[in-house]
Design a protein around this motif. Structure first.
Motif, PDB file in Angstrom:
ATOM      1  N   THR A   1       0.934  -1.112   0.099  1.00 49.01           N
ATOM      2  CA  THR A   1      -0.037   0.046  -0.122  1.00 49.01           C
ATOM      3  C   THR A   1       0.957   1.111   0.100  1.00 49.01           C
ATOM      4  OG1 THR A   1      -1.916  -1.136   1.188  1.00 49.01           O
ATOM      5  CG2 THR A   1      -1.709   1.150   1.340  1.00 49.01           C
ATOM      6  N   PHE A   2       1.805   1.355   1.001  1.00 52.14           N
ATOM      7  CA  PHE A   2       2.915   2.460   1.074  1.00 52.14           C
ATOM      8  C   PHE A   2       3.693   2.652  -0.358  1.00 52.14           C
ATOM      9  CE2 PHE A   2       2.348   1.658   5.942  1.00 52.14           C
ATOM     10  CZ  PHE A   2       1.198   2.203   6.007  1.00 52.14           C
ATOM     11  N   THR A   3       3.922   1.620  -0.646  1.00 50.38           N
ATOM     12  CA  THR A   3       4.848   1.733  -1.809  1.00 50.38           C
ATOM     13  C   THR A   3       3.921   2.439  -3.000  1.00 50.38           C
ATOM     14  OG1 THR A   3       6.355  -0.345  -1.426  1.00 50.38           O
ATOM     15  CG2 THR A   3       6.041   0.290  -3.725  1.00 50.38           C
ATOM     16  N   LEU A   4       2.854   1.774  -3.340  1.00 48.65           N
ATOM     17  CA  LEU A   4       1.909   2.520  -4.498  1.00 48.65           C
ATOM     18  C   LEU A   4       1.669   3.888  -4.147  1.00 48.65           C
ATOM     19  CD1 LEU A   4      -0.367  -0.443  -5.149  1.00 48.65           C
ATOM     20  CD2 LEU A   4       2.046  -0.232  -6.241  1.00 48.65           C
ATOM     21  N   GLN A   5       1.514   4.070  -2.955  1.00 46.28           N
ATOM     22  CA  GLN A   5       1.163   5.511  -2.451  1.00 46.28           C
ATOM     23  C   GLN A   5       2.306   6.659  -2.873  1.00 46.28           C
ATOM     24  OE1 GLN A   5      -0.672   5.431   1.534  1.00 46.28           O
ATOM     25  NE2 GLN A   5      -2.697   5.676   0.675  1.00 46.28           N
ATOM     26  N   ASP A   6       3.533   5.949  -2.376  1.00 47.10           N
ATOM     27  CA  ASP A   6       4.568   6.641  -2.568  1.00 47.10           C
ATOM     28  C   ASP A   6       5.033   6.813  -3.998  1.00 47.10           C
ATOM     29  OD1 ASP A   6       6.709   8.311  -1.250  1.00 47.10           O
ATOM     30  OD2 ASP A   6       7.971   6.621  -2.015  1.00 47.10           O
ATOM     31  N   ILE A   7       4.704   5.947  -4.771  1.00 47.06           N
ATOM     32  CA  ILE A   7       4.944   5.982  -6.319  1.00 47.06           C
ATOM     33  C   ILE A   7       4.193   7.358  -6.944  1.00 47.06           C
ATOM     34  CG2 ILE A   7       4.815   5.016  -8.472  1.00 47.06           C
ATOM     35  CD1 ILE A   7       5.735   2.241  -7.053  1.00 47.06           C
ATOM     36  N   ILE A   8       2.829   6.979  -6.589  1.00 45.27           N
ATOM     37  CA  ILE A   8       1.925   8.154  -7.213  1.00 45.27           C
ATOM     38  C   ILE A   8       2.309   9.400  -6.632  1.00 45.27           C
ATOM     39  CG2 ILE A   8      -0.085   8.003  -5.617  1.00 45.27           C
ATOM     40  CD1 ILE A   8      -0.348   8.095  -9.464  1.00 45.27           C
ATOM     41  N   THR A   9       2.814   9.638  -5.371  1.00 45.83           N
ATOM     42  CA  THR A   9       3.033  10.816  -4.811  1.00 45.83           C
ATOM     43  C   THR A   9       4.246  11.457  -5.479  1.00 45.83           C
ATOM     44  OG1 THR A   9       1.804  10.397  -2.870  1.00 45.83           O
ATOM     45  CG2 THR A   9       3.381  12.045  -2.711  1.00 45.83           C
ATOM     46  N   ARG A  10       5.136  10.637  -5.394  1.00 48.16           N
ATOM     47  CA  ARG A  10       6.547  11.346  -6.105  1.00 48.16           C
ATOM     48  C   ARG A  10       6.299  11.653  -7.620  1.00 48.16           C
ATOM     49  NH1 ARG A  10      11.377   9.914  -3.657  1.00 48.16           N
ATOM     50  NH2 ARG A  10      11.521   8.522  -1.780  1.00 48.16           N
ATOM     51  N   TYR A  11       5.514  10.817  -8.319  1.00 44.06           N
ATOM     52  CA  TYR A  11       5.400  11.161  -9.631  1.00 44.06           C
ATOM     53  C   TYR A  11       4.589  12.753  -9.847  1.00 44.06           C
ATOM     54  CZ  TYR A  11       2.492  10.905 -14.070  1.00 44.06           C
ATOM     55  OH  TYR A  11       2.048  11.309 -15.362  1.00 44.06           O
ATOM     56  N   LYS A  12       3.465  12.826  -8.863  1.00 40.89           N
ATOM     57  CA  LYS A  12       2.849  14.025  -9.107  1.00 40.89           C
ATOM     58  C   LYS A  12       3.735  15.077  -8.545  1.00 40.89           C
ATOM     59  CE  LYS A  12      -1.138  12.581 -10.338  1.00 40.89           C
ATOM     60  NZ  LYS A  12      -1.709  12.924 -11.605  1.00 40.89           N
ATOM     61  N   ARG A  13       4.318  14.934  -7.666  1.00 37.18           N
ATOM     62  CA  ARG A  13       5.220  15.982  -6.936  1.00 37.18           C
ATOM     63  C   ARG A  13       6.054  16.456  -8.034  1.00 37.18           C
ATOM     64  NH1 ARG A  13       7.518  13.216  -2.686  1.00 37.18           N
ATOM     65  NH2 ARG A  13       5.964  13.770  -1.062  1.00 37.18           N
ATOM     66  N   MET A  14       6.808  15.444  -8.841  1.00 39.81           N
ATOM     67  CA  MET A  14       7.512  15.735  -9.783  1.00 39.81           C
ATOM     68  C   MET A  14       7.060  16.456 -11.012  1.00 39.81           C
ATOM     69  SD  MET A  14      10.559  12.559  -9.699  1.00 39.81           S
ATOM     70  CE  MET A  14      11.649  13.078 -10.753  1.00 39.81           C
ATOM     71  N   ASP A  15       5.882  16.093 -11.195  1.00 43.05           N
ATOM     72  CA  ASP A  15       4.883  16.729 -12.237  1.00 43.05           C
ATOM     73  C   ASP A  15       4.352  18.004 -12.105  1.00 43.05           C
ATOM     74  OD1 ASP A  15       4.410  16.086 -14.681  1.00 43.05           O
ATOM     75  OD2 ASP A  15       2.263  15.505 -14.514  1.00 43.05           O
TER      76      ASP A  15
END
Length: 871
Positions: A59-73
């Motif tokens: 759960t936390f890995t998937l949440q972190d991936i989408i958060t990091r992606y959005k942050r970088m975007d």
């Protein structure tokens, strides 16, 4: 570069630097934020009692991936962290600690017990937070919330009073799920498991003819003291003449009537069932239909009372064998059979749950009506989409939700009772009764179900109803307008009804809008054989052990690439090793690049001029496009797979190898590889950061992290350069295959010929083909070259002359293979043409044979083709 990559040192060091710099906070990426772009996701608050398990890690890995992606975007990003007070679980832990010291909570008193619980929370609550940091996740830690912090206490009171005043929260005597240790439970807090028990056939004598009796089958003989009727199906001819008569309860000689009700299954047992309205869910409804007496035979702790004669004072389950023995001694047991049924257990303490009539607080099921309507109007979307069916099925059958718990740890119900008889709910601590102005009033002693407060999580954490507790905090009421509704939710499907559904109807009721637009429900993580992990099976995977053995990056990437929407994950060390091989590949690629340059420039598409550089640039652009599309639709495994294929298959296997024939392209490849570390960053944040700085000749200590740099975007793709290089690669592969047929796979040969079926001109690329196919010379021809090993592919044919090659042994080997394959084909064809075999063989055997036949024919065709080329 160092000989080896030390993941543990890098991960701990880089994580601390990035957290200390505030990169995880909502303004951590301020330099790249774009106006109007916000992203908010809520961490499912793990229990304060908990430790990181493999489901959390996913759960936390998937949440972190989408958060990091959005942050970088360029999004202003809030990933809200926090912990749940976990009412039953936490109280159980503290109670056990006290009992080990010989102290009960009653001896301490409520206030002192709560002090002890808060002390324990402060000591242990940081354990799972530390473990989450080890995973490398990046929530806004400065805004961490706890479901019983002062702000959320106020929010819970406001929500309760709101529902109470609307008439959506009521109190009454209802049958509930009762744990004799933990009290009332909601339906979803009861775990039903197969139980190997007994079916007891008891004799109930007829009142007017005691020599005759009816036989009643039951799995819970201790409850017969609460029987107020015996029941048969009105259409059961065996018992029609008994309807209206009375029977006598064994041992206590109380008379009860025989009634008729279509609820009775005539096929179960003897077709005669006992009716215990106060201790059975179905009997409760029967009792109401027939106006039966409701007799409660044990107290809240499961201790039998005065209705149970000589067994008064015994615990209900411990009394069972003694009651049955007495019934046997008196001749009231017809027989006892082994019987398997489903039994409910408390999801926390594993105690057998009893149906029990108790005065409790309930949220009425109507609270969900608007949420159901909004979801089915498309205002929220499930990923995978089929979960909407489960949501609808459960929500439309929703029962009133029992929210009161007989605990001390939790949110005390904000309802007050005055001696004048007035009852009211209040967000504040009242000074007097609003009706009589008296001061003789008490607060309801029960606390709210843990899921009531966590159901407010999407908006209570943003300041809703937090009141004065907002002062001096990182969060404020302005967050609500900026981050509500949340963008999405990611969690396991197993808490769809525990948490997700409750958030949807509680949020919709409080704010008139669903709490999130997208709901991604991931499947379970199982072991390599597809079995659910459990302590009893001995197959639990500890994510911290995996991080220690491999790395956080490797665990994250493995979980992600295996996480296909709607499919359980099969986790194994073998999968982790594959991900480790990927990190080794990346490390070695960086070492190769740095052998040819001290450092590489930042990415500039316009600075790429070589043909190889342009080809790899366009492959990178395609990877960027496809990775973004996958992430935007929450196909996390496809996104990870696309990054993997670009970096391993396209860049390392071909880009680097082709660069050995064009050294001038290496500076451009290094630039592209550096930029690809940003593409990889959300998945493997640490090694990507490390390699980026190594390739830049910098280090994170004195440079900005790539986690707050722009995520790669694609521009127009040059399909011509891609087509040319794909033809070059096809030629290399084809020549290699042709060489392999004559056992020259690793040898350098004098010459090879290529006959193209394409209009593309690749004559200027022959240096790539010569080097990678290991040929001194390569010639493009329009002819078929005789006396050569030949390979045919989609867009070309390749020829390797046989002059000077002794093919005797090769031809002998191929003929031997041909003979074996012909025999295998004949055998399989005979079997599959045999009508008797077809009629009797299992379907899976037939299918295996058919597949074997097809494979053998395919191999034979290749062998025949190779022989034809050689002869």
């Amino acid at each position: 570069m160092a000989e080896f990559y030390d993941a543990k040192i890098v991960e701990e060091k880089f994580y601390k630097i990035c957290e200390d710099r505030g990169y995880f906070e909502i303004d951590g990426n301020k330099n790249i934020q774009e106006d109007g772009k916000t992203f908010c996701i809520m961490m499912p608050p793990p229990n304060v009692t908990g430790v990181l398990h493999i489901g959390h890690a996913l759960t936390f890995t998937l949440q972190d991936i989408i958060t990091r992606y959005k942050r970088m975007d360029g999004y202003k990003t809030l990933w809200q962290p926090g912990l749940d007070h976990a009412g039953i679980a936490t109280q159980n832990v503290v109670e056990k600690q006290l009992l080990a010291q010989g102290i009960t909570k009653e001896e301490l008193g409520r206030d002192e017990f709560l002090k002890k619980t808060w002390e324990w929370k402060e000591k242990s609550g940081g354990t799972i937070v530390y473990q989450m940091r080890r995973l490398g996740i990046t929530p806004a830690w400065s805004r961490e919330r706890f479901t019983m912090d002062e702000g959320l206490k106020n929010s819970v009171k406001k929500a309760f009073v709101n529902l109470y005043n609307k008439g959506l929260i009521i109190r009454g005597n209802y049958m509930v799920n009762w744990c004799t240790h933990d009290g009332a439970l909601s339906d979803v807090e009861v775990e039903h498991k197969a139980n190997k028990g007994k079916l007891y056939h008891l004799k109930y004598p007829l009142a007017d003819e005691k020599s005759k009796f009816v036989i009643v089958a039951t799995t819970r003989p201790e409850t017969y003291f609460g029987d107020t009727a015996v029941m048969v199906n009105p259409d059961d001819n065996r018992y029609k003449e008994l309807i209206g008569k009375e029977v006598i309860l064994p041992l206590i000689n109380r008379k009860i009537k025989i009634i008729a009700d279509s609820h009775v299954d005539s096929e179960f047992g003897t077709g005669v069932v006992k009716v215990t309205p106060a201790h059975d869910v179905n009997d409760y409804e029967v009792g109401k239909r027939h106006n039966l007496e409701f007799i409660t035979i044990f107290d809240e702790k499961g201790i039998l009372n005065e209705y149970c004669a000589e067994f008064e004072g015994l615990e209900r389950l411990e009394a069972r064998d003694k009651i049955v023995q007495k019934l046997q001694d008196e001749g009231f047991v017809e027989k006892i059979e082994d019987y398997e049924n489903q039994v409910g257990y408390c999801y926390r303490c594993k105690n057998v749950v009893e149906p029990y009539i108790s005065k409790q607080w309930f949220v009425k099921s109507q609270i969900a009506d608007e949420a159901i309507k909004s979801v089915n109007e498309g205002k929220a979307k499930f990923y995978p989409s089929h979960w909407i069916n489960s949501f609808n099925a459960w929500m439309r059958e929703l029962k009133d939700w029992c929210i009161s718990r007989q605990l001390w740890w939790g949110h005390q119900i904000p309802v007050f009772y005055c001696d004048c008889g007035h009852e009211w709910a209040d967000e504040n601590e009242p000074l007097q009764c609003p009706k009589c102005n008296g001061v003789k009033f008490t607060q309801d002693p029960d606390v709210l179900d843990t899921w009531f407060s966590s159901g407010l999580w999407p908006f209570s954490t943003l300041g809703w109803g937090n009141g004065n507790a907002l002062k001096g905090q990182k969060w404020n009421e302005g967050d609500l307008s900026e981050f509500y509704p949340n963008t999405m939710l990611i969690t396991g499907f197993d808490i769809l009804f525990f948490w997700v559904a409750r958030m949807m109807f509680q949020s919709n009721n409080a704010l008139g809008e669903l709490p999130f637009k997208d709901i991604y429900l991931h499947a379970l993580v199982k072991d390599k054989d597809g079995k659910k992990m459990s302590k009893s099976s001995g197959n639990i995977i500890d994510p911290l052990n995996m991080i220690d053995e491999f790395s956080a990056d490797i665990l994250r990437f493995t979980l992600t690439i295996l996480c296909v929407q709607g499919r359980d994950i099969r986790m194994s060390n073998e999968q982790m090793v594959l991900s480790r091989n990927f990190t080794n590949k990346l490390y070695n690629a960086s070492k190769f690049l740095l052998m040819n340059a001290d450092k590489f420039s930042d990415f500039d598409e316009n600075a790429i001029s070589t043909k190889l550089g342009k080809y790899m640039l366009n492959r990178f652009k395609i990877a960027v496009n496809e990775t973004r599309k996958a992430l935007d639709s929450y196909r996390f495994n496809d996104a990870a797979d696309r990054v993997y294929k670009f970096l391993w298959d396209e860049f390392c296997d071909w880009g680097i190898e082709l660069s050995k024939a064009d050294k001038s392209a290496i500076s451009e490849l290094g630039m592209i590889f550096k930029e690809s570390m940003k593409l990889l960053s959300p998945f493997m944040p640490f090694i990507s950061e490390y390699l980026y700085h190594e390739l830049s000749g910098s280090n994170l200590e004195n440079s900005q992290s790539i986690m707050i740099s722009k995520y790669p975007k694609s521009s127009q793709i040059d399909n011509n350069i891609i087509a040319e290089f794909e033809l070059i690669i096809e030629a290399i592969i084809s020549i290699r295959r042709a060489k392999a047929t004559i056992d020259q796979g690793n040898a350098k040969i004098a010459k090879a010929f290529i006959k193209l079926n394409s209009n593309l001109d690749i004559s200027s690329y022959l240096s790539f083909i010569k080097l990678l196919a290991k040929c001194q010379d390569v010639e493009i021809t329009e002819d078929i070259i005789s006396n050569s090993a030949r390979d045919v592919s989609e867009n070309l044919e390749s020829f390797v002359p046989l002059a000077g090659v002794d093919t005797t042994a090769i031809i002998a080997r191929l003929n031997s293979q041909k003979t074996k394959l012909e025999k295998e084909i004949a055998k399989l064809e005979n079997m599959l043409n045999n009508e008797k075999f077809i009629a009797n063989a299992p379907q899976n055997v037939l299918e295996t044979n058919r597949q074997g036949l097809a494979a053998a024919k395919d191999k034979l065709a290749k062998v025949v083709n190779e022989l034809g080329n050689l002869t």
